[in-house]
Design a protein around this motif. Sequence first.
Motif, PDB file in Angstrom:
ATOM      1  N   ALA A 171       0.814  -1.216   0.000  1.00  0.00           N
ATOM      2  CA  ALA A 171       0.000   0.000   0.000  1.00  0.00           C
ATOM      3  C   ALA A 171       0.849   1.267   0.000  1.00  0.00           C
ATOM      4  O   ALA A 171       1.865   1.358   0.672  1.00  0.00           O
ATOM      5  N   ARG A 172       0.382   2.237  -0.769  1.00  0.00           N
ATOM      6  CA  ARG A 172       1.055   3.533  -0.830  1.00  0.00           C
ATOM      7  C   ARG A 172       0.385   4.544   0.103  1.00  0.00           C
ATOM      8  O   ARG A 172       0.795   5.688   0.176  1.00  0.00           O
ATOM      9  N   ASP A 173      -0.677   4.090   0.806  1.00  0.00           N
ATOM     10  CA  ASP A 173      -1.417   5.057   1.625  1.00  0.00           C
ATOM     11  C   ASP A 173      -0.661   5.469   2.881  1.00  0.00           C
ATOM     12  O   ASP A 173      -1.002   6.449   3.515  1.00  0.00           O
ATOM     13  N   LYS A 174       0.396   4.724   3.220  1.00  0.00           N
ATOM     14  CA  LYS A 174       1.169   5.076   4.418  1.00  0.00           C
ATOM     15  C   LYS A 174       2.208   6.145   4.112  1.00  0.00           C
ATOM     16  O   LYS A 174       2.823   6.691   5.000  1.00  0.00           O
ATOM     17  N   LYS A 175       2.431   6.426   2.837  1.00  0.00           N
ATOM     18  CA  LYS A 175       3.488   7.369   2.470  1.00  0.00           C
ATOM     19  C   LYS A 175       2.986   8.811   2.518  1.00  0.00           C
ATOM     20  O   LYS A 175       1.825   9.079   2.805  1.00  0.00           O
ATOM     21  N   ASP A 176       3.889   9.742   2.164  1.00  0.00           N
ATOM     22  CA  ASP A 176       3.531  11.163   2.167  1.00  0.00           C
ATOM     23  C   ASP A 176       2.637  11.484   0.979  1.00  0.00           C
ATOM     24  O   ASP A 176       2.770  10.896  -0.085  1.00  0.00           O
ATOM     25  N   LYS A 184       2.816  27.822  -2.653  1.00  0.00           N
ATOM     26  CA  LYS A 184       1.580  28.433  -2.163  1.00  0.00           C
ATOM     27  C   LYS A 184       0.847  27.451  -1.252  1.00  0.00           C
ATOM     28  O   LYS A 184       0.941  26.250  -1.444  1.00  0.00           O
ATOM     29  N   GLU A 185       0.113  28.013  -0.293  1.00  0.00           N
ATOM     30  CA  GLU A 185      -0.592  27.146   0.644  1.00  0.00           C
ATOM     31  C   GLU A 185      -2.094  27.381   0.591  1.00  0.00           C
ATOM     32  O   GLU A 185      -2.556  28.495   0.365  1.00  0.00           O
ATOM     33  N   THR A 186      -2.845  26.316   0.800  1.00  0.00           N
ATOM     34  CA  THR A 186      -4.288  26.440   0.887  1.00  0.00           C
ATOM     35  C   THR A 186      -4.821  25.272   1.715  1.00  0.00           C
ATOM     36  O   THR A 186      -4.079  24.369   2.078  1.00  0.00           O
ATOM     37  N   LYS A 187      -6.131  25.324   2.015  1.00  0.00           N
ATOM     38  CA  LYS A 187      -6.732  24.312   2.864  1.00  0.00           C
ATOM     39  C   LYS A 187      -7.835  23.587   2.094  1.00  0.00           C
ATOM     40  O   LYS A 187      -8.580  24.226   1.333  1.00  0.00           O
ATOM     41  N   VAL A 188      -7.970  22.293   2.292  1.00  0.00           N
ATOM     42  CA  VAL A 188      -8.986  21.508   1.590  1.00  0.00           C
ATOM     43  C   VAL A 188     -10.356  21.766   2.219  1.00  0.00           C
ATOM     44  O   VAL A 188     -10.558  21.499   3.401  1.00  0.00           O
ATOM     45  N   THR A 189     -11.286  22.305   1.407  1.00  0.00           N
ATOM     46  CA  THR A 189     -12.635  22.567   1.906  1.00  0.00           C
ATOM     47  C   THR A 189     -13.521  21.329   1.729  1.00  0.00           C
ATOM     48  O   THR A 189     -14.323  20.995   2.580  1.00  0.00           O
ATOM     49  N   SER A 190     -13.397  20.684   0.566  1.00  0.00           N
ATOM     50  CA  SER A 190     -14.205  19.492   0.331  1.00  0.00           C
ATOM     51  C   SER A 190     -13.489  18.586  -0.664  1.00  0.00           C
ATOM     52  O   SER A 190     -12.623  19.034  -1.413  1.00  0.00           O
ATOM     53  N   ILE A 191     -13.831  17.308  -0.635  1.00  0.00           N
ATOM     54  CA  ILE A 191     -13.350  16.372  -1.649  1.00  0.00           C
ATOM     55  C   ILE A 191     -14.530  16.109  -2.573  1.00  0.00           C
ATOM     56  O   ILE A 191     -15.615  15.741  -2.121  1.00  0.00           O
ATOM     57  N   GLU A 192     -14.339  16.369  -3.863  1.00  0.00           N
ATOM     58  CA  GLU A 192     -15.423  16.290  -4.835  1.00  0.00           C
ATOM     59  C   GLU A 192     -15.367  14.993  -5.634  1.00  0.00           C
ATOM     60  O   GLU A 192     -14.309  14.606  -6.145  1.00  0.00           O
ATOM     61  N   ARG A 193     -16.512  14.316  -5.708  1.00  0.00           N
ATOM     62  CA  ARG A 193     -16.659  13.140  -6.568  1.00  0.00           C
ATOM     63  C   ARG A 193     -18.054  13.223  -7.158  1.00  0.00           C
ATOM     64  O   ARG A 193     -18.957  13.778  -6.532  1.00  0.00           O
ATOM     65  N   GLY A 238      -0.067   8.544  -0.376  1.00  0.00           N
ATOM     66  CA  GLY A 238      -0.568   9.235   0.802  1.00  0.00           C
ATOM     67  C   GLY A 238      -2.080   9.342   0.824  1.00  0.00           C
ATOM     68  O   GLY A 238      -2.767   8.855  -0.067  1.00  0.00           O
ATOM     69  N   THR A 239      -2.591   9.978   1.864  1.00  0.00           N
ATOM     70  CA  THR A 239      -4.035  10.172   1.967  1.00  0.00           C
ATOM     71  C   THR A 239      -4.331  11.661   2.136  1.00  0.00           C
ATOM     72  O   THR A 239      -3.491  12.420   2.605  1.00  0.00           O
ATOM     73  N   LEU A 240      -5.538  12.016   1.726  1.00  0.00           N
ATOM     74  CA  LEU A 240      -5.957  13.415   1.768  1.00  0.00           C
ATOM     75  C   LEU A 240      -7.259  13.494   2.547  1.00  0.00           C
ATOM     76  O   LEU A 240      -8.167  12.696   2.315  1.00  0.00           O
ATOM     77  N   THR A 241      -7.340  14.459   3.470  1.00  0.00           N
ATOM     78  CA  THR A 241      -8.542  14.591   4.292  1.00  0.00           C
ATOM     79  C   THR A 241      -8.999  16.036   4.277  1.00  0.00           C
ATOM     80  O   THR A 241      -8.167  16.952   4.226  1.00  0.00           O
ATOM     81  N   VAL A 242     -10.314  16.238   4.313  1.00  0.00           N
ATOM     82  CA  VAL A 242     -10.870  17.587   4.376  1.00  0.00           C
ATOM     83  C   VAL A 242     -10.270  18.304   5.589  1.00  0.00           C
ATOM     84  O   VAL A 242     -10.179  17.720   6.670  1.00  0.00           O
ATOM     85  N   GLY A 243      -9.827  19.537   5.399  1.00  0.00           N
ATOM     86  CA  GLY A 243      -9.208  20.298   6.482  1.00  0.00           C
ATOM     87  C   GLY A 243      -7.689  20.307   6.425  1.00  0.00           C
ATOM     88  O   GLY A 243      -7.056  21.120   7.091  1.00  0.00           O
ATOM     89  N   ASP A 244      -7.093  19.413   5.610  1.00  0.00           N
ATOM     90  CA  ASP A 244      -5.632  19.386   5.490  1.00  0.00           C
ATOM     91  C   ASP A 244      -5.113  20.702   4.913  1.00  0.00           C
ATOM     92  O   ASP A 244      -5.726  21.271   4.004  1.00  0.00           O
ATOM     93  N   PRO A 248     -20.557   8.241  -2.724  1.00  0.00           N
ATOM     94  CA  PRO A 248     -20.802   8.619  -1.332  1.00  0.00           C
ATOM     95  C   PRO A 248     -19.853   9.742  -0.912  1.00  0.00           C
ATOM     96  O   PRO A 248     -18.706   9.775  -1.362  1.00  0.00           O
ATOM     97  N   LYS A 249     -20.331  10.675  -0.114  1.00  0.00           N
ATOM     98  CA  LYS A 249     -19.501  11.794   0.319  1.00  0.00           C
ATOM     99  C   LYS A 249     -18.538  11.318   1.406  1.00  0.00           C
ATOM    100  O   LYS A 249     -18.947  11.053   2.523  1.00  0.00           O
ATOM    101  N   LEU A 250     -17.268  11.189   1.061  1.00  0.00           N
ATOM    102  CA  LEU A 250     -16.270  10.742   2.024  1.00  0.00           C
ATOM    103  C   LEU A 250     -15.297  11.884   2.301  1.00  0.00           C
ATOM    104  O   LEU A 250     -14.995  12.668   1.417  1.00  0.00           O
ATOM    105  N   GLU A 251     -14.823  11.932   3.544  1.00  0.00           N
ATOM    106  CA  GLU A 251     -13.949  13.028   3.967  1.00  0.00           C
ATOM    107  C   GLU A 251     -12.483  12.753   3.655  1.00  0.00           C
ATOM    108  O   GLU A 251     -11.647  13.611   3.845  1.00  0.00           O
ATOM    109  N   THR A 252     -12.190  11.525   3.224  1.00  0.00           N
ATOM    110  CA  THR A 252     -10.800  11.141   2.981  1.00  0.00           C
ATOM    111  C   THR A 252     -10.677  10.490   1.606  1.00  0.00           C
ATOM    112  O   THR A 252     -11.599   9.823   1.152  1.00  0.00           O
ATOM    113  N   ALA A 253      -9.549  10.715   0.938  1.00  0.00           N
ATOM    114  CA  ALA A 253      -9.281  10.073  -0.352  1.00  0.00           C
ATOM    115  C   ALA A 253      -7.949   9.333  -0.280  1.00  0.00           C
ATOM    116  O   ALA A 253      -7.037   9.750   0.435  1.00  0.00           O
TER     117      ALA A 253
END
Lengths: 293, 580
Positions: B216-221, B264-273, B249-255, B277-282
Amino acid sequence: MNYLSQLEAKSVYIFREAYKSFKDLCMLWSIGKDSTVLLWLAKKAFFGHVPFPLVHIDTSYKIPEMIAYRDKLAMEWNLTMIVGQNEVALKNKQTFPDGNATRLQCCKRLKSDALHRTLDATYPRKKLNLDTGEYETEKNAIPFTGVIAGIRSDEEGSRSKERYFSPRETTNDWNIEEQPPELWNQFNTDFAPGTHIRIHPLLDWTELNIWEYIHQENIPIIPLYFDQGKGTRYRSIGCAPCTFPIQSTAKTVPDIIEELRTGKLSNIAERSGRAQDAEDGGGLETLRQDGYM
Amino acid sequence: MLEQKERMDIVMAGHVDHGKSTLIGRLLADTHSLPEGKLEAIRALCEKNSKPFEYSFLLDALKDERSQGITIDSARCFFETEKRYYIIIDSPGHIEFLKNMITGATRAEAAILIIDAQEGIQENSRRHGFLLSVLGISQVLIVVNKMDLVQYNKERYDSIVQEYETFLNNLGVHPKQFIPVSAFLGENLVTQSTRMPWYTGDALLPCMEAIQKETARDKKDLRLPVQDIYKFTAQNDTRRIIAGTIQSGTLTVGDTLTAYPSMKETKVTSIERFSSPKLETALPDEAIGITYSPQIYLKPGEILCKREELAPLIDTLFRVRIFWMAQTPMQTGKTYTLKLATMRVNVSLEEIVHVFDTQQLTQTTGHTRVKRYEVAECILTSTKPIAFDIPDVCLETSRFVLVHNHAIVAGGTISASIHHSQNSEVHEALQGNTQFSYGTITPAQRKKHLGHEAATIVFCGKKANDYARSFEYILYTQGYTSASIIFEKQKNVTREVESLYGSQLRITIKTALSAGLICVCAVDSATLEELTHTQLGPLGLINCNESPSQESSYHCSSLDDLPRLVKDLIADNIISNIEK
């Protein structure tokens, strides 16, 4: 991640690459199960939108339900729908149903030729007006240089040699030997002026995957694929005179999946109901080299 | 009913005529994966054309291909077992079609390499083995085919195994299993053969079933390359969406995300699909979209990472290992388009470090060209900084292709950045930040002892060496203690060597500064660039060229300028007033 999600993600990636790379992009929609899955994947890639026109080649011999289904979905999903036709061949009755052509000659005229001339805008194109629901002749039609098509590599031998991004010369020739390589997720999105690119997001999908995905996503599919009580259904759909149903009592998507999984159909090629394939040893290959998808 | 099996892509490689297509054809037939009548149809066609039947005809389905009897492209075919779905990628053994083999291999998770028991190890057996190692395919099965033609002879088999295993081990490839088979007769393919009782291992299919999926690659950065940015206005959609596929890696709303190389920096507001199903993590491999705040202007090609995780490297100069596929050789000084993840940038081939001989596994230096199907270690320089990783950190963002004349001409991986390193020790060492211990005397004590503070004065340009020497002499006559560091550079060194000079110079200067001395240096402009990234305390840059320079506020065009220059530097507090 299960393999349907893997397939979906890769197709979505290909869609997005195509959309980023080609200005004059369109997608072929034959109304069949594969290109309807393709349409669904476009909506996945662009978050509910389909930001390019859909092209349907109407041979005038399509099973009538197909046309009704096409227009219903186009209105519901706000699709830019373009229809092309070889009006000259139809007017002069140079077709197989008129008795003036073999099945393959008929395919070439009503599908291959119509497709080329619709894509390069030398035949008049009809565009669906979403307000009135009527088709109107498109003004100032421009040639399409990128064409997304729903071919799969398990359909037939020649299709297993395809690339995701497959360049064609202006003559639409397909040079199988000198195809540029594709590595990892890097495709040939650069092209010389005059080259057309065919883009194939479904290349890795099998017939079973298509039905599993239709089930998972609940994609609306034309009912011709299901047994309506007569013990037959279409496995592949096309023109009425050359498309024949198979013996099957599958009435629902899960029934079809079951049928494919248990190998009931493993002895019958998917396109066995398509009479033009049997006319020539090369079958689809002959049409392919002529530009038919 | 709808449980889903996993899928495994396997590439079939090996020398021409060693039986790849036959093996696949037979595997399909023996696992009952062919439509009824297909086998008979091909047999009938062979009879019609007076050719002996071959299983390979099942795959070599194209007309012109059948007449030549070789596989031109990577054909794919499908079959399934209880455990999983297989996609078998058949690849051409002919050298002319090697780029097609590569296309096939880059889609695969594992490889089956096939060797003819009669002909033994041939050119492409070695070349394909080498390429599998370059492409990073580590799960390999070796099939020794046509055992029927050597009377199932164990000695013949053993000698091939020994020779090929040694070859592969030298490449760092360790095959899972060697299997003696006869593809044409189906021996040791699906079930164990009775003809080779001396072989105690499994048949091919069970060995394939035993191959494990990649970990799995989900444990990485997190690595999320920006593929595109959408703002579809149809149907009153107001979302601005960054679209991309998560590479690791994984991405979560709020990261909080940092985009590289723009930082440049920004914050994740939502994950769009769409229609999911609306999931908070990808997770890795998901092709998602994100909405974000604050709104920042990003371009496709940047890599989004989590602020607190390991950053990718950013550089304009990097060492790569490439595999060249175009007819026209790759040439030093030429410009190509590099595509890495979703980014594209123009690069030029700075230097060919060495070219590998894929047969003998030796390296040769002194090349200015890389020819078709050669593998080379090179230095590339890009026109603007790009973000990337080394393979150990993230394979997906270290791989790239080169495009030339509208076609992909090479594939490769970046093995190192020249200026930076994801290995923090190497990075620190190159920067000269290594923890030297400079003793217990403080800068204040040194100042009391010498009467002035440490400083760095760098001359650059025409006659810089002469000016630096004379400048130091003037300081000496005024009572300053100094060191003269005149950089006598070899002509025509590579950018990589230049970078090493830079780090040597940094360390030398730091040592002199720690002793409280005034360092008077003369360098060329390339080395000067190296120094500008370094913290060196009070620094005076003196431009000795006629044309003004952006970096330097001081100018020197004759020896007569030097006394004034000393005064100016003291007035500006770069050199402290001597107190003695």
